[in-house]
Design a protein around this motif. Structure first.
Motif, PDB file in Angstrom:
ATOM      1  N   PRO A  31      -9.576  -1.779  -1.914  1.00 44.64           N
ATOM      2  CA  PRO A  31      -8.150  -1.543  -2.153  1.00 44.64           C
ATOM      3  C   PRO A  31      -7.827  -0.061  -2.129  1.00 44.64           C
ATOM      4  O   PRO A  31      -8.602   0.762  -2.630  1.00 44.64           O
ATOM      5  N   CYS A  32      -6.692   0.271  -1.547  1.00 44.85           N
ATOM      6  CA  CYS A  32      -6.331   1.693  -1.431  1.00 44.85           C
ATOM      7  C   CYS A  32      -4.819   1.811  -1.350  1.00 44.85           C
ATOM      8  O   CYS A  32      -4.215   1.413  -0.353  1.00 44.85           O
ATOM      9  N   ILE A  33      -4.207   2.324  -2.407  1.00 50.29           N
ATOM     10  CA  ILE A  33      -2.777   2.580  -2.390  1.00 50.29           C
ATOM     11  C   ILE A  33      -2.578   4.019  -1.907  1.00 50.29           C
ATOM     12  O   ILE A  33      -3.265   4.938  -2.361  1.00 50.29           O
ATOM     13  N   VAL A  77      -4.334  -3.933  -2.398  1.00 46.88           N
ATOM     14  CA  VAL A  77      -4.157  -2.849  -3.366  1.00 46.88           C
ATOM     15  C   VAL A  77      -4.779  -3.236  -4.700  1.00 46.88           C
ATOM     16  O   VAL A  77      -4.949  -4.415  -5.017  1.00 46.88           O
ATOM     17  N   CYS A  79      -0.992   2.039   7.928  1.00 47.68           N
ATOM     18  CA  CYS A  79      -0.750   0.639   7.542  1.00 47.68           C
ATOM     19  C   CYS A  79      -0.421  -0.255   8.736  1.00 47.68           C
ATOM     20  O   CYS A  79      -0.237  -1.461   8.570  1.00 47.68           O
ATOM     21  N   ARG A  96       0.824  -1.217   0.000  1.00 46.59           N
ATOM     22  CA  ARG A  96       0.000   0.000   0.000  1.00 46.59           C
ATOM     23  C   ARG A  96       0.855   1.263   0.000  1.00 46.59           C
ATOM     24  O   ARG A  96       0.375   2.339  -0.349  1.00 46.59           O
TER      25      ARG A  96
END
Length: 309
Positions: free
Chosen positions: A302-304, A74, A211, A45
């Motif tokens: 999902p989240c980068i 992600v 994170c 991430r």
């Protein structure tokens, strides 16, 4: 209209370099000359930011692989952009893994890559012994021990060889060598997560906190949850609306946490007023912890967190 900037906390709030990390880093440097290859594990991430620059300075010319773990959290459409950014920084041996899978194809690809890197480099200062020793390094809570256990499951059909957990700081010392394969004979050396003692960029520190690479109490669960809400809205990822049974997206963390505390968790706290009475208020800390768990388990989509432009 959503926020375009985030009000970050003071810099010192995102610093975390306890004694076991300092000791672990010293031992890593001492043992480095005895290993054939180094696997650096990092969170997918935050593929660009948050990695400890000391590692690159320490590794020198050792064969090196960068493993971006937690690939399930992600969106895979960003992979080419990530690899392009990392290649521009000099990293060509980059692999994605998901060590939570019982028998992951992504993990299986690592062994041939390690062997290739070793075979195409000199084995410095080593005796001619048949076994290979690989050191696993990275910041806290990125899945180093999980990677070791995944390799053991795949190649030895055995269970855990390294202790794992969801809280940063589970591995607190450089452990003994752990066998992960008989053919080739290979051992892995687990190490504690070592943070950069000087995180000068506050946003990088907040990404690490989100994170789970920093312990939540160092920054504050409510502040981290607010940053999460900011990033989700910024990326137009509104899955939290349905997951939390909300009416619509919201840019203010307080109503969101109040909703979680009262409607989902049904948790309140007693507060003593100046008049001597006791009132019940939403448990915002418990609500923030719940929201962070949802994100870290992948339930908010999902989240980068890094900017790849």
């Amino acid at each position: 209209m959503f926020r375009t900037t985030f009000a970050f906390p003071a810099k010192q709030a995102t610093h975390w370099f306890p004694g076991h990390m300092a000791k672990g880093l010293r031992v890593v440097k001492q043992r480095l000359h005895k290993v054939d290859c180094v696997i650096e594990v990092h969170d997918a991430r935050i593929p660009i930011s948050g990695r400890n620059p000391v590692f690159r300075e320490t590794l020198g010319v050792k064969p090196h692989l960068l493993v971006l773990n937690k690939m399930d959290l992600v969106d895979q459409e960003h992979r080419k952009s990530v690899l392009r950014c990392l290649n521009s920084q000099g990293y060509s041996n980059v692999f994605y893994t998901n060590c939570k899978e019982q028998y992951s194809d992504s993990v299986r690809c690592l062994m041939p890559a390690v062997l290739d890197r070793i075979c195409n480099s000199d084995r410095y200062n080593l005796t001619e012994t048949p076994e290979l020793c690989v050191m696993v390094i990275g910041v806290a809570n990125v899945g180093k021990s999980s990677l070791i256990n995944a390799l053991r499951r795949h190649y030895l059909k055995k269970g855990k060889g390294a202790r794992v957990g969801k809280v940063a700081g589970i591995t607190r010392s450089v452990s003994g060598i752990i066998k992960v394969s008989d053919n080739p004979l290979m051992y892995l050396l687990d190490t504690p997560g070592v943070m950069d003692p000087h995180i000068n960029n506050v946003e990088v520190g907040m990404k690490l906190a989100l994170c789970g690479n920093l312990q939540d109490h160092l920054v504050g669960s409510e502040i981290i949850a607010d940053y999460l809400l900011f990033k989700l809205n910024q990326q137009q990822n509104f899955r939290y609306v349905s997951v939390l049974s909300m009416a619509e997206p919201c840019d203010d963390i307080l109503p969101v946490l109040k909703h979680i505390a009262m409607k989902i968790l049904h948790k309140t706290q007693k507060h003593h007023t100046a008049e001597g009475t006791v009132v019940l208020r939403p448990n915002f800390t418990a609500a923030a912890d719940h929201m962070l768990r949802l994100y870290r388990d992948g339930q908010l989509g999902p989240c980068i967190l890094d900017d790849l432009t």
